[in-house]
Design an enzyme around this catalytic site. Structure first.
Site, PDB file in Angstrom:
ATOM      1  N   HIS A 134       0.831  -1.208   0.000  1.00  0.00           N
ATOM      2  CA  HIS A 134       0.000   0.000   0.000  1.00  0.00           C
ATOM      3  C   HIS A 134       0.868   1.262   0.000  1.00  0.00           C
ATOM      4  CE1 HIS A 134      -3.520   2.504   1.134  1.00  0.00           C
ATOM      5  NE2 HIS A 134      -2.595   3.212   1.771  1.00  0.00           N
ATOM      6  N   GLU A 135       1.882   1.290   0.859  1.00  0.00           N
ATOM      7  CA  GLU A 135       2.738   2.478   0.950  1.00  0.00           C
ATOM      8  C   GLU A 135       3.563   2.669  -0.321  1.00  0.00           C
ATOM      9  OE1 GLU A 135       2.685   4.859   3.201  1.00  0.00           O
ATOM     10  OE2 GLU A 135       0.998   3.779   4.047  1.00  0.00           O
ATOM     11  N   HIS A 138       1.502   4.268  -3.056  1.00  0.00           N
ATOM     12  CA  HIS A 138       1.398   5.738  -3.005  1.00  0.00           C
ATOM     13  C   HIS A 138       2.581   6.367  -3.748  1.00  0.00           C
ATOM     14  CE1 HIS A 138      -2.052   6.559  -0.466  1.00  0.00           C
ATOM     15  NE2 HIS A 138      -1.564   5.917   0.588  1.00  0.00           N
ATOM     16  N   GLU A 195      -6.282   6.789  -1.556  1.00  0.00           N
ATOM     17  CA  GLU A 195      -6.246   5.617  -0.676  1.00  0.00           C
ATOM     18  C   GLU A 195      -6.751   4.362  -1.410  1.00  0.00           C
ATOM     19  OE1 GLU A 195      -4.999   4.955   2.326  1.00  0.00           O
ATOM     20  OE2 GLU A 195      -4.081   6.894   2.026  1.00  0.00           O
TER      21      GLU A 195
HETATM   22 ZN   LIG Z   1      -2.441   5.221   2.206  1.00  0.00          ZN
END
Ligand SMILES: [Zn+2]
Length: 269
Positions: A134-135, A138, A195
């Site tokens: 997830h990170e 981004h 997100e």
């Molecule tokens: Zn996030």
């Protein structure tokens, strides 16, 4: 004077669209890596000198191992989908910091920090892979640079006639976009759209890296269970957990597994 600003905004808008290779969507981003990454790398190095970096432990080695597998999966996906060289400016680094804060983040250009405080919630290497995916997503999708771009447009609008962005302004915009200055290393929340995008991309790359995509929803359920109390995790304030997210991840898991199969990955850990 107003007209000049308007023209500048239109020009910026037209020339600033970059296609996100993962979604095929155009995004507003007029900060090339060459303008964002040096600031990020310097901030990251400073953060490491001011915090307790854990080295040589099994946990520290796990963070590095998961990070390498995830970034290498991203590279394979990008190359297979016609974007070789997309990561050429990235300088991946994965550090575990001794701090009970429940948090993890990735700065532009692949600079990652996990806090020891998040490990009781990630629980396993696969749980770490969910957060890592997830990170990293981004960073891959330039969400930080997009936020800088949006911040710049706001400033251009506010400072009538001041079209050229000076270095000093650029630094301020960078710091604002990352919440630096108030609390170093604590990222501001991304938008809900960013997100969701990071969840989707992260799920695919974790699966290609060989980690079970069906575990992603489980991680967020644990995160949700930990979000109450007097000291809710920092990670939760920047990554609100909700049922939509958990439902999305559950629904997307089969697609992520199918994507991984294209890369010969059919068994997950
Ligand atoms: Zn996030």
């Amino acid at each position: 004077m107003k007209k000049i600003v308007l023209i500048a905004l239109v020009f910026v808008g037209v020339s600033a669209c970059k296609v996100n290779p993962f979604t095929g969507q155009k995004t507003l981003n007029f900060y090339p890596n060459s303008q964002v990454f040096p600031s990020a790398f310097a901030q990251y190095d400073q953060f490491l000198t001011e915090n307790k970096v854990v080295t040589g432990t099994a946990d520290a080695q796990m963070i590095t191992r998961v990070g390498q597998r995830i970034s290498s999966a991203a590279e394979r996906w990008l190359t297979a989908n016609g974007h070789p060289g997309y990561l050429k400016d990235y300088k991946w680094e994965y550090n575990l910091v001794n701090d009970e804060t429940v948090n993890a983040w990735c700065m532009p250009g692949g600079k990652i920090v996990f806090y020891t405080g998040i490990l009781p919630i990630t629980q396993s290497e696969t749980g770490v892979a969910v957060v890592m995916g997830h990170e990293v997503a981004h960073a891959l999708a330039d969400h930080g640079a997009q936020r800088m771009s949006a911040g710049t447009l706001q400033q251009l609008g506010a400072v009538a006639g001041n079209i050229a962005i000076q270095d000093e302004q650029k630094r301020n915009i960078f710091n604002q976009a990352y919440g630096i200055g108030s609390q170093v290393g604590v990222m501001l929340p991304f938008s809900r759209g960013h997100e969701t995008e990071a969840d989707l991309i992260g799920l695919q790359i974790m699966a290609i890296a060989g980690y079970d995509p069906y575990e992603a929803a489980e991680l967020w359920k644990r995160m949700k269970a930990n979000s109450g109390g007097t000291a809710p995790p920092v990670f939760m304030s920047t990554h609100p957990s909700n049922d939509t997210r958990i439902n999305n991840l559950t629904a997307w898991a089969p697609d992520a597994a199918a994507e991984a199969a294209k890369f010969g990955v059919t068994k997950f850990k």
